[in-house]
Write a protein that holds these residues in place. Sequence first.
Motif, PDB file in Angstrom:
ATOM      1  N   ASP A 105      -3.436   5.008  -1.117  1.00 11.20           N
ATOM      2  CA  ASP A 105      -4.428   4.149  -0.476  1.00 11.20           C
ATOM      3  C   ASP A 105      -4.997   4.813   0.756  1.00 11.20           C
ATOM      4  O   ASP A 105      -6.174   4.709   1.035  1.00 11.20           O
ATOM      5  N   GLU A 106      -4.136   5.494   1.507  1.00 12.18           N
ATOM      6  CA  GLU A 106      -4.623   6.096   2.736  1.00 12.18           C
ATOM      7  C   GLU A 106      -3.865   7.364   3.075  1.00 12.18           C
ATOM      8  O   GLU A 106      -2.712   7.539   2.674  1.00 12.18           O
ATOM      9  N   ILE A 107      -4.526   8.221   3.817  1.00  9.21           N
ATOM     10  CA  ILE A 107      -3.874   9.410   4.336  1.00  9.21           C
ATOM     11  C   ILE A 107      -3.953   9.318   5.847  1.00  9.21           C
ATOM     12  O   ILE A 107      -5.043   9.202   6.405  1.00  9.21           O
ATOM     13  N   VAL A 108      -2.802   9.291   6.504  1.00  7.62           N
ATOM     14  CA  VAL A 108      -2.769   9.065   7.949  1.00  7.62           C
ATOM     15  C   VAL A 108      -2.390  10.355   8.653  1.00  7.62           C
ATOM     16  O   VAL A 108      -1.417  11.009   8.272  1.00  7.62           O
ATOM     17  N   LEU A 109      -3.166  10.726   9.656  1.00 10.46           N
ATOM     18  CA  LEU A 109      -2.872  11.932  10.416  1.00 10.46           C
ATOM     19  C   LEU A 109      -2.134  11.564  11.696  1.00 10.46           C
ATOM     20  O   LEU A 109      -2.583  10.703  12.441  1.00 10.46           O
ATOM     21  N   LYS A 155     -10.905  12.553  -0.329  1.00  9.65           N
ATOM     22  CA  LYS A 155     -11.231  11.429   0.551  1.00  9.65           C
ATOM     23  C   LYS A 155     -10.915  11.804   1.992  1.00  9.65           C
ATOM     24  O   LYS A 155     -10.125  12.722   2.233  1.00  9.65           O
ATOM     25  N   LEU A 156     -11.524  11.080   2.906  1.00 11.74           N
ATOM     26  CA  LEU A 156     -11.322  11.417   4.307  1.00 11.74           C
ATOM     27  C   LEU A 156     -10.049  10.766   4.833  1.00 11.74           C
ATOM     28  O   LEU A 156      -9.732   9.643   4.452  1.00 11.74           O
ATOM     29  N   PRO A 157      -9.328  11.463   5.696  1.00  7.79           N
ATOM     30  CA  PRO A 157      -8.098  10.876   6.225  1.00  7.79           C
ATOM     31  C   PRO A 157      -8.388   9.852   7.306  1.00  7.79           C
ATOM     32  O   PRO A 157      -9.481   9.791   7.858  1.00  7.79           O
ATOM     33  N   LEU A 158      -7.372   9.056   7.590  1.00 14.00           N
ATOM     34  CA  LEU A 158      -7.470   8.074   8.644  1.00 14.00           C
ATOM     35  C   LEU A 158      -6.717   8.638   9.829  1.00 14.00           C
ATOM     36  O   LEU A 158      -5.599   9.092   9.687  1.00 14.00           O
ATOM     37  N   ARG A 159      -7.373   8.634  10.987  1.00  9.55           N
ATOM     38  CA  ARG A 159      -6.679   9.189  12.141  1.00  9.55           C
ATOM     39  C   ARG A 159      -5.936   8.077  12.851  1.00  9.55           C
ATOM     40  O   ARG A 159      -6.464   7.007  13.056  1.00  9.55           O
ATOM     41  N   HIS A 160      -4.700   8.330  13.187  1.00  5.44           N
ATOM     42  CA  HIS A 160      -3.957   7.310  13.921  1.00  5.44           C
ATOM     43  C   HIS A 160      -4.573   7.160  15.302  1.00  5.44           C
ATOM     44  O   HIS A 160      -5.074   8.115  15.873  1.00  5.44           O
ATOM     45  N   SER A 181       0.827  -1.204   0.000  1.00  2.60           N
ATOM     46  CA  SER A 181       0.000   0.000   0.000  1.00  2.60           C
ATOM     47  C   SER A 181       0.861   1.253   0.000  1.00  2.60           C
ATOM     48  O   SER A 181       1.987   1.262   0.473  1.00  2.60           O
ATOM     49  N   ARG A 182       0.306   2.303  -0.593  1.00  2.00           N
ATOM     50  CA  ARG A 182       0.976   3.595  -0.596  1.00  2.00           C
ATOM     51  C   ARG A 182       0.181   4.508   0.328  1.00  2.00           C
ATOM     52  O   ARG A 182      -1.045   4.543   0.249  1.00  2.00           O
ATOM     53  N   PHE A 183       0.867   5.224   1.180  1.00  2.00           N
ATOM     54  CA  PHE A 183       0.106   6.179   1.971  1.00  2.00           C
ATOM     55  C   PHE A 183       0.858   7.459   2.226  1.00  2.00           C
ATOM     56  O   PHE A 183       2.065   7.564   1.977  1.00  2.00           O
ATOM     57  N   LEU A 184       0.093   8.438   2.642  1.00  2.00           N
ATOM     58  CA  LEU A 184       0.651   9.745   2.912  1.00  2.00           C
ATOM     59  C   LEU A 184       0.526   9.992   4.404  1.00  2.00           C
ATOM     60  O   LEU A 184      -0.547   9.798   4.973  1.00  2.00           O
ATOM     61  N   ILE A 185       1.631  10.366   5.025  1.00  2.00           N
ATOM     62  CA  ILE A 185       1.597  10.678   6.457  1.00  2.00           C
ATOM     63  C   ILE A 185       1.569  12.186   6.597  1.00  2.00           C
ATOM     64  O   ILE A 185       2.441  12.881   6.073  1.00  2.00           O
TER      65      ILE A 185
END
Lengths: 478, 563
Positions: free
Chosen positions: B296-300, B320-325, B162-166
């Motif tokens: 795939d995901e954006i992680v805060l 898209k909505l981010p994913l909160r850690h 997966s690719r994600f953005l932090i």
Amino acid sequence: MNWAFELLGLRPDADVADVKRAYARLLRITRPDDDPEAFQRLHMAYKIVLAHISAKATAAIMPTPTVVTHAEPTSRPPVQLALPTHADTTNVTEPVVHLGTLTNEIIRAAIEAQNSEELSRWLKNRPEFWSIQIKQQAAQLVLQRLFQQPQAIAAHCMDAMLKFFDLDHVLSGVNPVALQSLRARQRTLWELRPENHHELARRAGLMHNGRPEVLRVRKDLALLQHPLNWARVTLAAMQSKRAHGLAALVRTLSNNGRLDELPASVNRQHAMFWFRGATGGPLLTRERFILHSLRAGVWAFVTMLAVVVIAMMSAAPDGVHWSEVARVAGILGGGILVLWLLIAGFWWFDLWQGMPESTPSRWPWLRRLAIPLLCVLSFAMYETGNAPYMRWLVMMCFIAAMRKFRRRIAGNGSFFARITASTPAFIWISVWIIAALSRAQGMEDFPLIPILALATFAMSIADLWRHRAYLHPRLARN
Amino acid sequence: MIVGIDLGTTHSLVGHYGEEGPQLFRNALGEYLTPSVISVDDEGHMLVGAPARDRLISHPNTSVAAFKRWMGTAREVQLGKRSFRPEELSALVLRSLLADAEAALGEKVQEAVISVPAYFSDAQRKATRAAGELAGIKVERLINEPTAAALAYGLQERKEGSRFLIFDLGGGTFDVSVLEMFEGVVEVHASAGDNYLGGEDFLDVLQTACLADLKLRADDFSPVERGLLRRRLELVKRSLSQQPEVSVEGQIGKHDIVWRIDQDRFLQLAEPLMQRMRMPLERALRDARLRPDQLDEIVLVGGASRMPLVSRLIARMFGKLPLRHVNPDEAIALGACVASGLKSRNAKLDEVILTDVCPYTLGVEVGQRDAQGHVQNGLFSPIIQRNSVVPISRESSYYPLAERQAKLSLKIYQGENPMVDNNIKLGELEITLNPTLPIAKNEVVVRFTYDINGVLQVEATPKASGIRHELMLQQNPGLLSDQEIRARLAALSELKIHPRAKQENIALLARAERLFEEHLSARQVLQQWISHFRQILETQDERVILEHRENFSHALDSLEAQV
């Protein structure tokens, strides 16, 4: 590319998952912190193979563009779509279509913005730019269009726009030199608008009492828009201040002498004449010679006219001796022209022999030895006694040698370079030393000319020694 | 023993990679988060953490916070009798964290992996290393904060391919990293950020708006009162993440504060800060050569990413909505623990390999001659492009501009602007050339080598002579030399620090003093309690102190809840 496939142990028909698996496997044996070089090679191979596979994939789907182009991020409408109406008719449902109109709106906003804050605000408030893709594509289009046809956009507005679209960094893919040049051209176009003439005057340094001379700029701009016309040139040439102002204006308009970047409204030939003719600096260009010859000619003519007028006003009772008047007028007028030619000749000689050693020349040794030879010759003729006027030639050699020495030492910052910063200073120092010496010696007939000849020689030899690396490669090793 | 440390602007954490994976250590007060605040008490003892943060209100002149923002500069701050550099302040925080770690582990800690913002510059990284040395440990590695967060997140979720953005918005810094995980490889594609953007800036915005609405100026308040106001507004900022509208009421100094703010207003006020967050996001994505829909995901992560406006920003930009850690405050520290495990080659982590990037472009100044022979000087010629994977070594050839040029001065810069004037100069190298050779034969090969810890080595070789000129870029103006570090290490060791066992008592007193400043109505009671507790402390009877501490703590709790 084969080496990359080999390094990863892959066959040419491997897919992305294979590549990643192979890379991950090899990475375990070549960790970045253990063996940097091997890791670099592995990483490069990995990137090359990935790029190869994705290129192959794009090539494979290329023949069916109807399906793909919609999803392709790089597909843009042809840049020639300057008219938004045209773009609207070609493909209506495409979201890409709006890009054409959007681009036009951005450019219009940049042209019309009063200041950079206004433009930034406009850009930030556009909802379209929240989408990263649209923003990128719009930025590319705007830049392409501006490169095709520069617009009158102020430098600070351009900077604000580049900053917003993140095009002002070194890896943006835009040639920074070309971008600088575009920015300068657009700034010039912006300054050419009548309401911004004061900025142009300020940048060209055409100021009077700290205020920009807008009227003068307007007059000069009007002149530059006409083709080269000798009557106008002669008239302007007589005002030295105006000629220099014109040169400064052309320099400003042409982004510091890049004459092919002049705006279209300015007559190129005319502008080039003033730029080459009146810009400060040591060069004796053809235009400069013409300009000064014109001036000398006009002065000669005026002097002759004055002689005639004075002769007529103070006419003797027995009428004017026309032959006498013509002789006086001819001598004066001719004298002025001859004097100018002598000055120009010395000017040319001084420049020719004083050029930097690295400039290519046909007879380098003639150039290096011109002064010593001339000096020996004139000194010999002076000493043999039958040519006392040769002392002037010796003095000229001295001045030329000194100028050459000083010019070539420039930027060195040493004590000697500083005290000889200008020709008059150097002459004054020489005169005072000579005067002091002659006073001390109590001599009436001070041997000025031999001393000057000796000094000329010394300076020539010092200069040759300084540039010995150019004489023979073996001398370069110190 | 090796530990992982998150040295943050507002909070710091410490942990290690143990039997059950990453594990954080509690401090003497039983908390994971130790505030990055330093204070000096009246007897010259140094206080770190929660008591220091309380003293920030009651004794603003002898307390300091947010010094991470000055790392890499020569700025000094006066605390009591001594002035401190940011490295020393950070070292004090590190010492306190290490004491916690040693208490939990029961053994001496010698090495640490410290996390730094990905966009930290060379000078800032070196200052962080110096802080580690001043704290008496060896900094094994500096890990980029988003990368650490990704390590923690990725290993927890175990998502393959997966690719994600932090998106890491901390107290004082903002970082973005685009990463990919596959087959146990954590590959960073690109990092971008802003070293001076964080939760503190949002607080500044609130403070400015509040003062403007009430027609007051910051000078109208004493330092103590300003601290009180800031603390109130900090609470407002936090509440705004949950409630649509928050109000402040109360008296601070001579001024009655009655102010209310809703989320829309806050959004409007924070608009300029949101605009500043756009650029790093766009740049990271572009440098990673990815389209937004390929993520795939954006992680805060980071405490300030709790603000709802961050989610809105992400939704607007990426659709898209981010994913909160799970716990944005701890994610980076957990990642640093994983990194320390990687460093010590923990058997369970053997399959994980991390590759990171160099966040800046590095290059030299060049001049360029155009078609008409005009030379344009001051151009920046990149050698190592930003976001290239490290370690990296790249070379480029340069030629003299003029015929018969005898020397060439190579000026090394870091930055993104095409003109060197807007970039940061790192150093200079003088190279002698053979002036008799034509330009084309006077080639100089310049090689930049950037290692995994961010140290740049420059090597220049004129091809004709083959003599190598070398430069290690380790000394920067505003940085400490090895000698200075040794001298300051000795000086720091002489500072008095309360023993760990006493920490709780001190924290309690500091808290009571803060409440004394905050609550005008309860001053008398608090005064009595404080002097009473001081007397009990002087008895040095452990059992009595423990008993009273409990009571005192409960009393303070109820007082705080009441008001």
